[in-house]
Every structure is written in C-alpha cells, then in structure tokens.
Scaffold this motif. Structure first.
Motif, PDB file in Angstrom:
ATOM      1  N   ASP A  48      -6.610  -6.769 -17.788  1.00 55.39           N
ATOM      2  CA  ASP A  48      -7.642  -6.820 -16.749  1.00 55.39           C
ATOM      3  C   ASP A  48      -8.748  -5.789 -16.969  1.00 55.39           C
ATOM      4  N   VAL A  70      -6.532 -12.586  -8.486  1.00 62.35           N
ATOM      5  CA  VAL A  70      -7.229 -12.077  -9.676  1.00 62.35           C
ATOM      6  C   VAL A  70      -8.718 -12.146  -9.361  1.00 62.35           C
ATOM      7  N   PHE A  88      -7.615 -17.383  -8.371  1.00 57.99           N
ATOM      8  CA  PHE A  88      -8.897 -16.888  -8.897  1.00 57.99           C
ATOM      9  C   PHE A  88     -10.054 -17.227  -7.954  1.00 57.99           C
ATOM     10  N   GLU A 120     -10.744  -2.832 -10.846  1.00 61.20           N
ATOM     11  CA  GLU A 120      -9.281  -2.671 -10.833  1.00 61.20           C
ATOM     12  C   GLU A 120      -8.843  -1.565  -9.867  1.00 61.20           C
ATOM     13  N   ASP A 139      -0.881 -13.612  -6.591  1.00 62.76           N
ATOM     14  CA  ASP A 139      -1.648 -12.582  -7.313  1.00 62.76           C
ATOM     15  C   ASP A 139      -3.114 -12.968  -7.208  1.00 62.76           C
ATOM     16  N   ALA A 153      -5.153  -8.041  -8.803  1.00 69.00           N
ATOM     17  CA  ALA A 153      -5.594  -7.645 -10.136  1.00 69.00           C
ATOM     18  C   ALA A 153      -7.114  -7.675 -10.119  1.00 69.00           C
ATOM     19  N   GLU A 166      -1.200 -17.546  -9.152  1.00 73.63           N
ATOM     20  CA  GLU A 166      -2.434 -16.871  -9.571  1.00 73.63           C
ATOM     21  C   GLU A 166      -3.619 -17.509  -8.864  1.00 73.63           C
TER      22      GLU A 166
END
Ligand code: KMH
Ligand code: ZN
Length: 271
Positions: free
Chosen positions: A226, A170, A144, A206, A168, A200, A142
């Motif tokens: 999300d 985000v 960020f 989104e 992923d 995401a 993940e």
C-alpha cells in the motif's frame, strides 16, 4: 475497545524493487519479512507471491512454499490474495484458496486501478465466495468503492458469505474511492454493526487512516503493498518498521495490540 489487529501487506502485485529496494520477493524473503512483522506486532500477513523473476504469480506451489515457510517460523495469520495482479485470470487468482488458509481476500467489485481496470464481475465474486465457503476460508471483503459493500451484501443474501463479516476498506487507489476521513466514516457506517473492519490507506493516506481506525475501533493494514514510504520522501526500511509505528501509536492511545490467537478470536477464524 477490542484489541487492534495489525495486518502487514508485505509485497503486493504492483510494487517493484526500483520503487522499494527492500521489497520481499522470494518465499524466503517473504517468510522472513512476515516473521519480522509478527515480532513487531502484526497478527496477520496479507501475501502476494512472485515468481523467480519477481513477477506476480498466483501459483499454488509458490503460495504453498510461502505458507509453509511462514508457519515454520510463527503463528501469524496467513492471508493470501485472490486479487493477484489486474492481468491474472479468475482461475489463476483462486489458486491459493485451495491451500485452505484461515482467511483470503475477496474483492467485491470492479474499479479503475491506476491506468488499468481491476475486474471482478458478479460471476467471479460468486465463484470465489462459493469456493471459500466450501473450503472453510473466511473472506476478507475488499472494498475499493462504496457500492462494493452492496455487492458483498448480495453474496450474504445468496448464502455464499456468512456473517459476521470482515471488511477491508482500501482507500486512495487512483481511479477508485479517495481516502478522506469522510470516506472512511461513510464506509464504516454502511456495514452491518456486527462486522469487523480494517483500513488500508494507499500511499500518504496510510498513516492518517490507520490513526482513525485506532480511534474508531477498527483495525489497521500497513505495508509495502500500500505504501513504500515512512515519511514524505523517506523510504521505509521494512514492513516491520511500518508495523512498529502503528504499535507505538496505538499503545500511546491506550489501544492494546492483538496477538495472532486473539485476532483469530476476534475474527472468528477456525484454526
Ligand atoms: N493487486 C490488485 C489488483 C487483493 O489482494 O485481494 C488487487 C489486490 C487485492 O491486491
Ligand atoms: Zn493485495
């Protein structure tokens, strides 16, 4: 182009029934929602558990119940969260990994998270990665913030995470990296070329970032964790409604949708 893997992030830790009346909370509700998303075209579900009062929990037993209920219905990939809520301890967060899911999330650094701080020290990251490796659980890394890719690569250098990697991104969490097309492109260009990635986008980001991922050959995550809206000011009816929109758009653009088994193949998961 590789078939599109759609992940449905069903519940999250922060969203409430006040914000989204159809938020699935109990194991039965989460399993039913997972099944609906699978039928709509999701290959994977990202799961956060809630306790009897609807509060986020990282309880092994609750995740076990959810996993078994989902598996009784369909073969969608079950991906529990190890992020939990910002106030969970690292020990609590790690519990669902003991279920040996095919995949689990692994957050790759600390960032602001709205008014809170989402804490992921180097020590936590190493501990989470080591346990996932021991149990044969593939991490979804993940990301960020951009620097978190470097943290992930450090785990690879230490032999705690193996390539090919799955990321992923985000994007759009208040306090962390924004969700502009440039931000996504920069992330995608910064990972090893043999990696897979999904995006995401938070809230109104989104859909546009999902469309970018369809074009760029990435994969897509949608769902109430999300984003609770279908359009500006119009709440989504279900997670499956958000999945179905991505399926329609991808097909219109000539990108086929991966089944769970095709997603396993793409991600190199051991069933
Ligand atoms: N709820 C966030 C603080 C994950 O699932 O791995 C962390 C999160 C990440 O949702
Ligand atoms: Zn999550």
């Amino acid at each position: 182009m590789e078939k599109l893997i759609i992940t449905a992030a069903l519940t999250g830790a922060e969203v409430t029934r006040e914000q989204q009346p159809n938020l699935p909370l109990t194991p039965d509700e989460i399993a039913n929602e997972a099944y609906e998303c699978y039928q709509a075209g999701a290959a994977m579900v990202h799961v956060h558990a809630r306790d009897g009062e609807g509060k986020p929990t990282q309880s092994y037993d609750v995740y076990k119940e959810i996993k078994e209920k989902i598996e009784a219905k369909c073969n969608v990939i079950f991906q529990p969260s190890t992020g939990g809520a910002v106030w969970h301890s690292p020990e609590e967060r790690l519990q669902p990994v003991e279920l040996k899911p095919e995949m689990a999330t692994l957050s790759c650094g600390t960032c602001n998270f709205g008014p809170d701080v989402f804490m992921n020290t180097e020590e936590y990251m190493k501990k989470f990665a080591r346990r996932m490796k021991e149990l044969g659980v593939k991490p979804e890394l993940e990301i960020f913030e951009r620097g978190m890719i470097e943290n992930a690569m450090k785990l690879v250098k230490r032999g705690l995470v193996e390539r090919p990697l799955h990321f992923d991104f985000v994007l759009g969490v208040p306090g962390a990296c924004p969700a502009t097309p440039e931000d996504l492109l920069h992330m995608v260009r910064s990972i090893p070329s043999d990696s897979t990635w999904t995006v995401a986008g938070i809230g109104r980001y989104e859909l546009p970032l999902a469309v970018m991922a369809i074009i760029l050959g990435g994969h897509v995550r949608v769902g109430f964790e999300d984003n609770v809206y279908y359009n500006k000011g119009q709440l989504a009816e279900s997670n499956a409604q958000l999945v179905a929109r991505i399926v329609r758009i991808a097909k219109e653009m000539g990108r086929d949708i991966a089944t769970p088994d095709e997603a396993r193949e793409i991600l190199g998961l051991k069933k």
